[in-house]
Scaffold this motif. Structure first.
Motif, PDB file in Angstrom:
ATOM      1  N   THR A   1       0.831  -1.200   0.000  1.00 55.72           N
ATOM      2  CA  THR A   1       0.000   0.000   0.000  1.00 55.72           C
ATOM      3  C   THR A   1       0.871   1.257   0.000  1.00 55.72           C
ATOM      4  O   THR A   1       1.968   1.249   0.564  1.00 55.72           O
ATOM      5  CB  THR A   1      -0.940   0.039   1.232  1.00 55.72           C
ATOM      6  OG1 THR A   1      -1.535   1.331   1.313  1.00 55.72           O
ATOM      7  CG2 THR A   1      -0.217  -0.251   2.527  1.00 55.72           C
TER       8      THR A   1
ATOM      9  N   THR B   1     -10.100  -3.935   5.415  1.00 50.78           N
ATOM     10  CA  THR B   1      -9.389  -5.069   4.790  1.00 50.78           C
ATOM     11  C   THR B   1      -9.922  -6.382   5.334  1.00 50.78           C
ATOM     12  O   THR B   1     -10.377  -6.453   6.483  1.00 50.78           O
ATOM     13  CB  THR B   1      -7.878  -5.014   5.058  1.00 50.78           C
ATOM     14  OG1 THR B   1      -7.277  -6.229   4.571  1.00 50.78           O
ATOM     15  CG2 THR B   1      -7.558  -4.874   6.535  1.00 50.78           C
TER      16      THR B   1
ATOM     17  N   PHE C   1       0.324   3.693   1.614  1.00 53.14           N
ATOM     18  CA  PHE C   1       0.267   4.217   2.977  1.00 53.14           C
ATOM     19  C   PHE C   1       1.496   3.831   3.799  1.00 53.14           C
ATOM     20  O   PHE C   1       1.825   4.448   4.795  1.00 53.14           O
ATOM     21  CB  PHE C   1      -1.008   3.699   3.645  1.00 53.14           C
ATOM     22  CG  PHE C   1      -1.258   4.255   5.015  1.00 53.14           C
ATOM     23  CD1 PHE C   1      -1.674   5.564   5.178  1.00 53.14           C
ATOM     24  CD2 PHE C   1      -1.063   3.470   6.145  1.00 53.14           C
ATOM     25  CE1 PHE C   1      -1.897   6.085   6.440  1.00 53.14           C
ATOM     26  CE2 PHE C   1      -1.292   3.978   7.409  1.00 53.14           C
ATOM     27  CZ  PHE C   1      -1.708   5.288   7.558  1.00 53.14           C
TER      28      PHE C   1
ATOM     29  N   ARG D   1      -9.786   1.925   0.896  1.00 56.06           N
ATOM     30  CA  ARG D   1      -9.256   3.046   1.664  1.00 56.06           C
ATOM     31  C   ARG D   1      -9.815   4.308   1.043  1.00 56.06           C
ATOM     32  O   ARG D   1      -9.454   4.692  -0.066  1.00 56.06           O
ATOM     33  CB  ARG D   1      -7.730   3.043   1.622  1.00 56.06           C
ATOM     34  CG  ARG D   1      -7.135   4.168   2.450  1.00 56.06           C
ATOM     35  CD  ARG D   1      -5.627   4.167   2.381  1.00 56.06           C
ATOM     36  NE  ARG D   1      -5.150   5.504   2.717  1.00 56.06           N
ATOM     37  CZ  ARG D   1      -4.066   6.057   2.208  1.00 56.06           C
ATOM     38  NH1 ARG D   1      -3.329   5.396   1.323  1.00 56.06           N
ATOM     39  NH2 ARG D   1      -3.708   7.275   2.567  1.00 56.06           N
TER      40      ARG D   1
ATOM     41  N   ASN E   1     -10.522   8.504   5.617  1.00 53.78           N
ATOM     42  CA  ASN E   1      -9.601   7.778   6.492  1.00 53.78           C
ATOM     43  C   ASN E   1     -10.206   6.458   6.945  1.00 53.78           C
ATOM     44  O   ASN E   1      -9.957   5.994   8.053  1.00 53.78           O
ATOM     45  CB  ASN E   1      -9.216   8.644   7.687  1.00 53.78           C
ATOM     46  CG  ASN E   1      -8.219   9.716   7.290  1.00 53.78           C
ATOM     47  OD1 ASN E   1      -7.313   9.465   6.471  1.00 53.78           O
ATOM     48  ND2 ASN E   1      -8.396  10.911   7.827  1.00 53.78           N
TER      49      ASN E   1
ATOM     50  N   PHE F   1     -10.200   2.599   6.616  1.00 48.80           N
ATOM     51  CA  PHE F   1      -9.344   1.497   6.189  1.00 48.80           C
ATOM     52  C   PHE F   1     -10.110   0.191   6.383  1.00 48.80           C
ATOM     53  O   PHE F   1     -10.415  -0.180   7.520  1.00 48.80           O
ATOM     54  CB  PHE F   1      -8.072   1.444   7.025  1.00 48.80           C
ATOM     55  CG  PHE F   1      -7.192   2.666   6.918  1.00 48.80           C
ATOM     56  CD1 PHE F   1      -6.115   2.677   6.054  1.00 48.80           C
ATOM     57  CD2 PHE F   1      -7.453   3.795   7.688  1.00 48.80           C
ATOM     58  CE1 PHE F   1      -5.296   3.798   5.956  1.00 48.80           C
ATOM     59  CE2 PHE F   1      -6.642   4.922   7.595  1.00 48.80           C
ATOM     60  CZ  PHE F   1      -5.557   4.927   6.721  1.00 48.80           C
TER      61      PHE F   1
ATOM     62  N   PHE G   1      -7.335  -0.384  -1.115  1.00 47.54           N
ATOM     63  CA  PHE G   1      -6.409  -0.214   0.006  1.00 47.54           C
ATOM     64  C   PHE G   1      -5.073  -0.869  -0.354  1.00 47.54           C
ATOM     65  O   PHE G   1      -4.024  -0.264  -0.272  1.00 47.54           O
ATOM     66  CB  PHE G   1      -7.036  -0.880   1.241  1.00 47.54           C
ATOM     67  CG  PHE G   1      -6.297  -0.712   2.535  1.00 47.54           C
ATOM     68  CD1 PHE G   1      -5.131   0.046   2.647  1.00 47.54           C
ATOM     69  CD2 PHE G   1      -6.803  -1.306   3.696  1.00 47.54           C
ATOM     70  CE1 PHE G   1      -4.473   0.193   3.870  1.00 47.54           C
ATOM     71  CE2 PHE G   1      -6.152  -1.165   4.911  1.00 47.54           C
ATOM     72  CZ  PHE G   1      -4.987  -0.425   5.006  1.00 47.54           C
TER      73      PHE G   1
END
Lengths: 451, 252
Positions: free
Chosen positions: B134, B184, B136, B177, B180, B182, B158
């Motif tokens: 990711t 999974t 991120f 994603r 904010n 998230f 994500f």
């Protein structure tokens, strides 16, 4: 004719296989090729019992087999629990004459939860005993509800007599408002609590209607006496009732009449359920209660999965537990804490599963490691490939960090134990990892049955 | 700072209590006043008071209960997510935030915060290990998945799949994603197993709550007292490296 050929071929192949010491799956595989419905055409014995569940099925089946043997019953059982339909087919056809009639009066099967549902599609037993359904082996089982649904589809609308653990909510669903159900469970048990003590509660919600489930008490984890005020789902009235109290410490009573003696140490609480289940199972297979008690006396000392060993001047006990199974770990930790003398605890997780490739360590966080806070547990040694994951998990508890030592290599762990052990050594590990430890120490006494 | 652990009992199947716990310990270690509040099925929930919301995976039947229970908060949750409040949903819990959940025989409406659809079947369960990537986080994410559903219609992915598979069989992407939020299908203690991901997650959290300056404070040294001492950091990182290495060997 197909039936005759299938049986004949299977028998011949089995005969050759035995001579060559080959496995049992090939003859059954060929027989099923010749006649896929062969098992439905067999004249089965009058009584067939399948035992399944997450924990305790091997012990329960071994005990029942012992009881049947002691009482001179003509029976056959799949020792070691073959989990393939081919193996079971070989087993059944091997017991038949050429006309497809079983020679034994009783068949006894151990089947894991996943296999049990497959097996039920090939033939129906007269009795299905379910010990419990816990979080266990995610790759094979998914989750407990998934397992439940799989088996439920196969037993629905059959006349199979279900033999069920009344203290397990999910297992109890199989018999809710159903005839043809026999229940076993404990009323009293030493160590029973009003509140749940484990780190998660799989009995929080009613498995039937999802409202809150109320508990009168917990024997361990979510096993206890429960009731749903919304839909009436509750612990059923048991036909086989265990009572394990302080007064009867060297054993327990079934139906306030039959005493089961227990003459060994380091017993886990789940084992009492195995004894009760074996009592119920063999009684339903036609053995008198008095004879069961007598037979069990000559057996109990052989069954418990404990290996005693020496390491230099230290005595140790290895408690075989099941990776991926937090209830099994909780029970082993409880044995260590209840020992109540200074000791060193070792946990080895090197290979999570024998059958599957998995690196899933989420089950660590379902184990009540907090019990290790006990002052009697002087040291905690973590070893094997996943020792760092274990160390992380234990660090998040209130166990003093100074107690913990970490060794990736098992020989390093043993080296450390030679110089640093305090008190007795207790090792918790699984079948898959036990030999990595045991081959480095002096084993004195193996009382275990491999599953 | 206030962390909401949503449905700690109803949605609890794979040791996921570790996720809010590690958040709590790290924040406390950084000297931040933090409380974790648990709200279970039927409890009154004042979503607006929280800085971060965590929800874990549960039985499929329990996820359905969660949808039922959350429906009355739909608008509130939507507003919160759009305003950038941090949500972490692991395992099948993130399906709650999609549009519909189809099973073989029927379907039920889910919260519909996002546009994706979930279809559930009862024949085959998929349980496997994964490596995901990711933007991120510079380091890959490791984890385990255990599901019986497929998800279609996610645009804001994500993860990119490195090992294992994603939203559906052979899908190269996994999770969602957006803002904010998230989500999974990785189950279990994802924040504990992925220390580098956790760092960035905490940074994001601190940036939102405390403003820019804390975000720029790159001093990650943690004090050597309490639970999160140096040896803990060593264990966490070593566990991550070993598992990643093993999964990479499997990948080849």
């Amino acid at each position: 004719m197909k039936k005759f050929t299938a049986i004949l071929v299977c028998k011949v192949l089995r005969f050759i296989g035995k001579a060559l010491k080959r496995g049992t799956s090939l003859p059954g595989k060929i027989a099923l090729k010749i006649d896929p419905n062969i098992l439905k055409k067999i004249e089965m014995p009058r009584r067939i019992l399948i035992v399944t569940g997450s924990n305790g099925k091997t012990s329960t089946v071994e005990m029942i087999a012992h009881i049947l043997e002691k009482n001179s019953k003509k029976f056959a059982f799949n020792k070691g629990g073959s989990n393939q339909i081919q193996g079971v087919t070989t087993f059944i056809l091997d017991d038949c004459n050429l006309f497809g009639r079983a020679k034994s009066d009783i068949f006894l099967f151990e089947a894991d939860e996943h296999f049990a549902k497959r097996m039920l599609n090939f033939f129906k037993p007269t009795h299905l005993l379910i010990t419990n359904l816990y979080r266990d082996q995610q790759v094979r089982n998914g989750n407990p509800e998934w397992v439940y649904k799989g088996i439920e589809q196969s037993v629905n609308n059959t006349d199979i007599t279900m033999v069920l653990n009344a203290n397990d909510p999910l297992v109890s669903c199989f018999g809710f408002n159903k005839e043809n159900t026999v229940w076993f469970g404990f009323d009293n048990m030493i160590g029973t609590t009003r509140e749940i003590t484990s780190v998660y509660n799989d009995g929080k919600f009613c498995p039937k209607c999802k409202n809150f489930l109320e508990y009168e008490y917990y024997h361990y984890n979510h096993i206890g006496k429960f009731c749903c005020e919304n839909c009436g789902f509750k612990t059923a009235k048991t036909q086989y009732t265990g009572n394990y109290t302080e007064e009867e410490k060297e054993g327990f009573l079934i139906n306030n009449e039959y005493k089961i003696k227990i003459s060994f140490e380091n017993i886990s609480i789940g084992f009492y359920y195995n004894l009760l289940a074996a009592f119920a199972g063999s009684n339903l297979l036609g053995i008198k209660a008095e004879d069961i008690c007598k037979s069990l006396e000559s057996f109990v000392s052989k069954i418990f999965r404990v290996v005693k060993f020496d390491l230099d001047k230290y005595n140790g006990v290895l408690l075989i537990s099941k990776h991926e199974n937090s209830v099994s770990y909780d029970q082993s930790i409880r044995v260590i804490v209840e020992y109540n003398e200074p000791c060193t605890a070792v946990i080895i997780v090197d290979n999570i599963s024998r059958k599957y490739s998995t690196n899933n360590i989420s089950w660590f966080y379902d184990i009540d490691f907090e019990m290790f806070k006990s002052e009697k547990v002087k040291k905690i040694i973590l070893s094997g490939f996943y020792c760092n994951d274990l160390a992380v998990c234990l660090s998040l508890t209130e166990i003093p960090i100074e107690k913990i030592s970490v060794f990736e290599k098992i020989p390093d762990c043993i080296k450390y134990l030679r110089d640093n052990t305090e008190g007795k050594i207790f090792v918790i590990t699984c079948f898959s990892d036990k030999d990595k430890f045991l081959e480095e120490v002096a084993v004195c006494d193996v009382n275990e049955i491999d599953s | 700072m206030k962390v909401l652990h949503l449905y700690p009992n109803l949605m609890n199947l794979y040791g996921e209590r570790a996720n809010p716990l590690i958040l709590y310990l790290y924040l406390k270690n950084k000297g931040i006043q933090v409380t974790v509040e648990e709200r279970d099925f039927g409890d009154e929930i004042n979503f607006k008071t929280y800085d971060v919301v965590y929800i874990g995976s549960g039985l499929e039947s329990n996820r359905k209960q969660a949808v039922k229970d959350l429906f009355k908060y739909r608008e509130e949750i939507l507003e919160l997510i759009e305003s950038g409040v941090i949500f972490l949903a692991t395992g099948n819990s993130f399906e709650i935030f999609g549009r519909n959940i189809y099973s073989e025989a029927s379907f039920y409406k889910s919260l519909g915060i996002f546009d994706f659809e979930t279809s559930e079947q009862s024949k085959k369960r998929f349980a496997f290990d994964v490596i995901f990537e990711t933007e991120f986080c510079a380091k890959p994410i490791i984890g385990s998945i255990n599901k019986c559903t497929e998800i279609h219609g996610i645009e804001d992915h994500f993860f990119k799949v490195n090992f294992g598979f994603g939203d559906f069989y052979n899908s190269e992407y996994e999770g969602i994603r957006k803002y904010n939020f998230f989500g999974t299908h990785i189950t279990g203690p994802i924040l504990v197993r992925n220390p580098y991901f956790l760092e960035n997650f905490l940074d994001l959290l601190l940036k939102r709550v405390k403003g820019e300056e804390v975000f720029n404070d790159k001093k990650r040294e943690i004090s050597n007292t309490g639970i999160l001492n140096k040896s803990f950091e060593t264990y966490v990182r070593r566990a991550y490296e070993l598992t990643l290495l093993r999964l990479k060997t499997l990948e080849v």
